[in-house]
Design an enzyme around this catalytic site. Sequence first.
Site, PDB file in Angstrom:
ATOM      1  N   CYS A  39      30.807  33.111  34.721  1.00  0.00           N
ATOM      2  CA  CYS A  39      29.973  32.930  35.926  1.00  0.00           C
ATOM      3  C   CYS A  39      30.789  33.307  37.150  1.00  0.00           C
ATOM      4  O   CYS A  39      31.077  34.477  37.348  1.00  0.00           O
ATOM      5  CB  CYS A  39      29.405  31.523  36.000  1.00  0.00           C
ATOM      6  SG  CYS A  39      30.581  30.207  35.609  1.00  0.00           S
TER       7      CYS A  39
ATOM      8  N   CYS B 165      36.132  35.286  36.426  1.00  0.00           N
ATOM      9  CA  CYS B 165      35.416  34.300  35.629  1.00  0.00           C
ATOM     10  C   CYS B 165      34.373  35.100  34.874  1.00  0.00           C
ATOM     11  O   CYS B 165      33.392  35.550  35.466  1.00  0.00           O
ATOM     12  CB  CYS B 165      34.749  33.227  36.492  1.00  0.00           C
ATOM     13  SG  CYS B 165      33.744  32.131  35.472  1.00  0.00           S
TER      14      CYS B 165
HETATM   15 FE    FE Z   1      32.574  30.431  36.222  1.00  0.00          FE
END
Ligand code: FE
Length: 197
Positions: A95, A92
């Site tokens: 985040c 990701c």
């Molecule tokens: Fe994320």
Amino acid sequence: MELRVRALESLLVEKGYVDPPALDVLIETYEKQVGPRNGAAVVARAWSDPAFMQALRDDATAAIASMGFTGRQGEHMVAVENTPDTHNMVVCTLCSCYPWPVLGLPPAWYKSPAYRSRAVIEPRSVLGEFGVTLSGETAIRVWDSTAEVRYLVVPRRPEGTEGMDEADLACLVTRDSMVGTGLALTPEEARARGLLA
Ligand code: FE
């Protein structure tokens, strides 16, 4: 950072925005009850049952839910299948989005800025650091998780596992193999780690 988190937490509690016992229940659930064993059961079934593998390809959220694994951060699942030609890896970049119902909480490295940037820039080097060396013929496909979609890598079934049942197969499926930073263990490797009788 720890101090900042603690300061933020005490402020939220003071103002009545979070209830510490409720928070403890959530953390306890995802630390102790929900974890990569769920994902391993999904992968073991996919390896054993072609109809389930097809269901996973068609609608991973529904297939996973049929095994009882549902909940926050697992609402929109996509299963990506490793083949001799393609290795899938999940990150990701924004985040730390992660499929909680099947993998539990993300490891620290998954949340680190280094992994989040390097996984997309130089995935082969990152894999090498995780001890995974793929043949040059195998393409690496990196999937960026978002608030909408979470990925589960279905690692390749190791050779020499033809006679094994789902419960034993699940012992070969590591957390990292379902993020794509590892491969499924061979029965020998699993026995050496005490994961398989
Ligand atoms: Fe994320």
